[in-house]
Motif scaffolding. Structure first.
Motif, PDB file in Angstrom:
ATOM      1  N   SER A 174      44.178  11.076 -17.239  1.00 46.74           N
ATOM      2  CA  SER A 174      45.075  11.487 -17.382  1.00 46.74           C
ATOM      3  C   SER A 174      45.878  10.914 -18.840  1.00 46.74           C
ATOM      4  CB  SER A 174      46.228  11.708 -16.306  1.00 46.74           C
ATOM      5  OG  SER A 174      47.686  12.425 -17.129  1.00 46.74           O
ATOM      6  N   SER A 175      45.622  10.152 -19.154  1.00 50.56           N
ATOM      7  CA  SER A 175      46.625   9.624 -20.411  1.00 50.56           C
ATOM      8  C   SER A 175      45.131   9.603 -21.525  1.00 50.56           C
ATOM      9  CB  SER A 175      46.180   7.951 -20.431  1.00 50.56           C
ATOM     10  OG  SER A 175      47.723   7.514 -19.297  1.00 50.56           O
ATOM     11  N   TYR A 176      43.543   9.780 -21.402  1.00 53.33           N
ATOM     12  CA  TYR A 176      42.706   9.969 -21.391  1.00 53.33           C
ATOM     13  C   TYR A 176      42.430  10.503 -22.516  1.00 53.33           C
ATOM     14  CZ  TYR A 176      37.786   9.212 -23.477  1.00 53.33           C
ATOM     15  OH  TYR A 176      36.551   9.780 -24.413  1.00 53.33           O
ATOM     16  N   ARG A 177      43.057  11.733 -21.643  1.00 58.46           N
ATOM     17  CA  ARG A 177      42.566  13.266 -21.872  1.00 58.46           C
ATOM     18  C   ARG A 177      44.418  13.382 -22.881  1.00 58.46           C
ATOM     19  NH1 ARG A 177      39.153  16.501 -18.193  1.00 58.46           N
ATOM     20  NH2 ARG A 177      40.300  18.088 -19.260  1.00 58.46           N
ATOM     21  N   LYS A 178      45.207  13.521 -22.457  1.00 67.34           N
ATOM     22  CA  LYS A 178      46.460  13.363 -23.402  1.00 67.34           C
ATOM     23  C   LYS A 178      45.591  13.206 -24.427  1.00 67.34           C
ATOM     24  CE  LYS A 178      49.914  12.252 -21.096  1.00 67.34           C
ATOM     25  NZ  LYS A 178      51.288  11.823 -21.025  1.00 67.34           N
ATOM     26  N   GLY A 179      45.142  12.337 -24.826  1.00 60.43           N
ATOM     27  CA  GLY A 179      45.000  11.313 -26.770  1.00 60.43           C
ATOM     28  C   GLY A 179      46.111  10.697 -26.796  1.00 60.43           C
ATOM     29  N   TYR A 180      46.316  10.870 -28.266  1.00 61.17           N
ATOM     30  CA  TYR A 180      46.579   9.800 -29.035  1.00 61.17           C
ATOM     31  C   TYR A 180      47.879  10.738 -29.564  1.00 61.17           C
ATOM     32  CZ  TYR A 180      48.811   7.419 -32.626  1.00 61.17           C
ATOM     33  OH  TYR A 180      50.222   6.657 -33.601  1.00 61.17           O
ATOM     34  N   ALA A 181      49.491   9.933 -29.411  1.00 57.67           N
ATOM     35  CA  ALA A 181      50.631  11.169 -30.029  1.00 57.67           C
ATOM     36  C   ALA A 181      51.498   9.499 -30.435  1.00 57.67           C
ATOM     37  CB  ALA A 181      51.018  12.151 -29.284  1.00 57.67           C
ATOM     38  N   GLY A 182      52.536   9.951 -31.293  1.00 58.65           N
ATOM     39  CA  GLY A 182      52.895   8.804 -31.575  1.00 58.65           C
ATOM     40  C   GLY A 182      52.557   8.492 -33.055  1.00 58.65           C
ATOM     41  N   ASP A 183      53.542   7.167 -32.937  1.00 58.56           N
ATOM     42  CA  ASP A 183      52.967   6.206 -33.992  1.00 58.56           C
ATOM     43  C   ASP A 183      52.197   5.741 -34.159  1.00 58.56           C
ATOM     44  OD1 ASP A 183      53.898   4.589 -36.072  1.00 58.56           O
ATOM     45  OD2 ASP A 183      55.256   3.598 -35.018  1.00 58.56           O
ATOM     46  N   SER A 184      51.820   5.382 -35.395  1.00 60.48           N
ATOM     47  CA  SER A 184      50.183   5.095 -35.705  1.00 60.48           C
ATOM     48  C   SER A 184      50.015   3.684 -35.156  1.00 60.48           C
ATOM     49  CB  SER A 184      49.525   5.727 -36.715  1.00 60.48           C
ATOM     50  OG  SER A 184      50.449   4.254 -37.410  1.00 60.48           O
ATOM     51  N   ARG A 185      50.960   2.775 -35.329  1.00 59.14           N
ATOM     52  CA  ARG A 185      51.606   1.128 -34.873  1.00 59.14           C
ATOM     53  C   ARG A 185      51.027   1.472 -33.983  1.00 59.14           C
ATOM     54  NH1 ARG A 185      57.022  -0.097 -38.359  1.00 59.14           N
ATOM     55  NH2 ARG A 185      57.367   2.308 -37.679  1.00 59.14           N
ATOM     56  N   LEU A 186      51.734   1.956 -32.759  1.00 60.72           N
ATOM     57  CA  LEU A 186      51.040   1.533 -31.265  1.00 60.72           C
ATOM     58  C   LEU A 186      50.563   1.856 -30.565  1.00 60.72           C
ATOM     59  CD1 LEU A 186      54.276   3.293 -30.615  1.00 60.72           C
ATOM     60  CD2 LEU A 186      54.470   1.080 -30.779  1.00 60.72           C
ATOM     61  N   MET A 187      49.269   2.280 -31.914  1.00 56.89           N
ATOM     62  CA  MET A 187      47.926   2.733 -31.277  1.00 56.89           C
ATOM     63  C   MET A 187      46.679   1.561 -30.434  1.00 56.89           C
ATOM     64  SD  MET A 187      45.051   5.461 -32.315  1.00 56.89           S
ATOM     65  CE  MET A 187      42.974   5.541 -31.202  1.00 56.89           C
ATOM     66  N   PRO A 188      46.827   0.695 -30.978  1.00 55.09           N
ATOM     67  CA  PRO A 188      46.141  -0.064 -30.153  1.00 55.09           C
ATOM     68  C   PRO A 188      46.972  -1.105 -28.341  1.00 55.09           C
ATOM     69  CG  PRO A 188      46.737  -0.938 -32.227  1.00 55.09           C
ATOM     70  CD  PRO A 188      47.978   0.080 -32.279  1.00 55.09           C
ATOM     71  N   PHE A 189      48.750  -0.945 -28.368  1.00 60.28           N
ATOM     72  CA  PHE A 189      48.776  -0.642 -27.664  1.00 60.28           C
ATOM     73  C   PHE A 189      48.602  -0.150 -26.425  1.00 60.28           C
ATOM     74  CE2 PHE A 189      52.568   0.400 -24.383  1.00 60.28           C
ATOM     75  CZ  PHE A 189      51.876  -1.266 -23.681  1.00 60.28           C
ATOM     76  N   LYS A 190      48.422   1.499 -26.766  1.00 63.72           N
ATOM     77  CA  LYS A 190      48.095   2.459 -25.714  1.00 63.72           C
ATOM     78  C   LYS A 190      47.028   2.780 -25.439  1.00 63.72           C
ATOM     79  CE  LYS A 190      51.768   5.860 -27.843  1.00 63.72           C
ATOM     80  NZ  LYS A 190      52.613   7.000 -27.828  1.00 63.72           N
ATOM     81  N   ALA A 191      45.774   2.203 -26.340  1.00 65.99           N
ATOM     82  CA  ALA A 191      44.183   1.892 -25.909  1.00 65.99           C
ATOM     83  C   ALA A 191      44.640   0.401 -24.995  1.00 65.99           C
ATOM     84  CB  ALA A 191      43.947   1.895 -27.308  1.00 65.99           C
ATOM     85  N   PHE A 192      44.904  -0.433 -24.849  1.00 63.85           N
ATOM     86  CA  PHE A 192      44.941  -0.986 -24.326  1.00 63.85           C
ATOM     87  C   PHE A 192      45.624  -0.820 -22.746  1.00 63.85           C
ATOM     88  CE2 PHE A 192      47.181  -5.096 -22.498  1.00 63.85           C
ATOM     89  CZ  PHE A 192      45.642  -5.629 -21.941  1.00 63.85           C
ATOM     90  N   ALA A 193      46.506  -0.262 -22.707  1.00 58.01           N
ATOM     91  CA  ALA A 193      46.963   0.281 -22.068  1.00 58.01           C
ATOM     92  C   ALA A 193      46.146   1.154 -21.334  1.00 58.01           C
ATOM     93  CB  ALA A 193      48.563   0.953 -21.930  1.00 58.01           C
ATOM     94  N   VAL A 194      45.021   2.315 -21.128  1.00 63.36           N
ATOM     95  CA  VAL A 194      44.016   2.926 -20.952  1.00 63.36           C
ATOM     96  C   VAL A 194      43.045   2.090 -20.402  1.00 63.36           C
ATOM     97  CG1 VAL A 194      42.700   4.596 -21.127  1.00 63.36           C
ATOM     98  CG2 VAL A 194      44.934   5.256 -21.900  1.00 63.36           C
ATOM     99  N   ALA A 195      43.145   1.696 -20.972  1.00 62.41           N
ATOM    100  CA  ALA A 195      42.253   0.334 -20.514  1.00 62.41           C
ATOM    101  C   ALA A 195      42.140  -0.443 -19.679  1.00 62.41           C
ATOM    102  CB  ALA A 195      41.385  -0.479 -22.104  1.00 62.41           C
ATOM    103  N   SER A 196      43.493  -1.002 -19.790  1.00 61.25           N
ATOM    104  CA  SER A 196      43.922  -1.516 -17.995  1.00 61.25           C
ATOM    105  C   SER A 196      43.847  -0.809 -17.303  1.00 61.25           C
ATOM    106  CB  SER A 196      45.235  -2.349 -18.806  1.00 61.25           C
ATOM    107  OG  SER A 196      45.105  -2.731 -19.971  1.00 61.25           O
ATOM    108  N   LEU A 197      44.492   0.298 -17.273  1.00 59.21           N
ATOM    109  CA  LEU A 197      44.114   1.263 -15.716  1.00 59.21           C
ATOM    110  C   LEU A 197      42.910   1.309 -15.180  1.00 59.21           C
ATOM    111  CD1 LEU A 197      47.085   3.875 -16.762  1.00 59.21           C
ATOM    112  CD2 LEU A 197      46.878   2.720 -15.153  1.00 59.21           C
ATOM    113  N   PHE A 198      41.536   1.172 -16.433  1.00 59.10           N
ATOM    114  CA  PHE A 198      40.716   1.806 -15.456  1.00 59.10           C
ATOM    115  C   PHE A 198      39.817  -0.020 -14.841  1.00 59.10           C
ATOM    116  CE2 PHE A 198      40.098   5.577 -18.651  1.00 59.10           C
ATOM    117  CZ  PHE A 198      39.662   6.228 -17.487  1.00 59.10           C
ATOM    118  N   VAL A 199      40.763  -0.739 -15.444  1.00 56.48           N
ATOM    119  CA  VAL A 199      39.853  -2.542 -15.395  1.00 56.48           C
ATOM    120  C   VAL A 199      40.480  -2.393 -13.872  1.00 56.48           C
ATOM    121  CG1 VAL A 199      39.930  -4.337 -15.803  1.00 56.48           C
ATOM    122  CG2 VAL A 199      39.156  -3.111 -17.587  1.00 56.48           C
ATOM    123  N   GLY A 200      41.760  -2.073 -14.239  1.00 56.59           N
ATOM    124  CA  GLY A 200      42.658  -2.515 -12.518  1.00 56.59           C
ATOM    125  C   GLY A 200      41.947  -1.192 -11.390  1.00 56.59           C
TER     126      GLY A 200
END
Length: 102
Positions: free
Chosen positions: A35-61
């Protein structure tokens, strides 16, 4: 709950195996990650690395939870059980046992 704590009993007296909770956690994390991956990126560009890490962590978990559920469902609860299963697999395939170097 029984004496070992490996099984839980619901209100109707039905036994709920412990691996089912791990499987539920795995499915939930996978669906949330998709769901997070399909929703894509939205918001401040400074948070993009955090959001990418969060989505990747969901898949690894999700993969880790699914692996643990599979081990629990197959009856492997200790490392010794896993070693014994590997030895039985090698014997069944006709591969000689490994020699231990100490």
């Amino acid at each position: 709950m029984d004496e070992k704590g490996s099984r839980r009993v619901d209100a109707d007296g039905n036994v709920i195996p412990g691996w089912s909770w791990w499987a539920l956690a795995s499915c939930t994390q996978f669906v949330w990650g998709m769901s997070s991956y399909r929703k894509g990126y939205a918001g401040d560009s400074r948070l993009m690395p955090f959001k990418a890490f969060a989505v990747a962590s969901l898949f690894v978990g999700s993969a880790a939870s699914a692996s643990f559920a599979a081990l629990q469902a197959s009856g492997i609860h200790k490392v010794e059980d896993l070693v014994e299963m590997g030895a039985n697999l090698r014997t069944g395939l006709g591969i000689p046992p490994r020699s231990r170097e100490e």
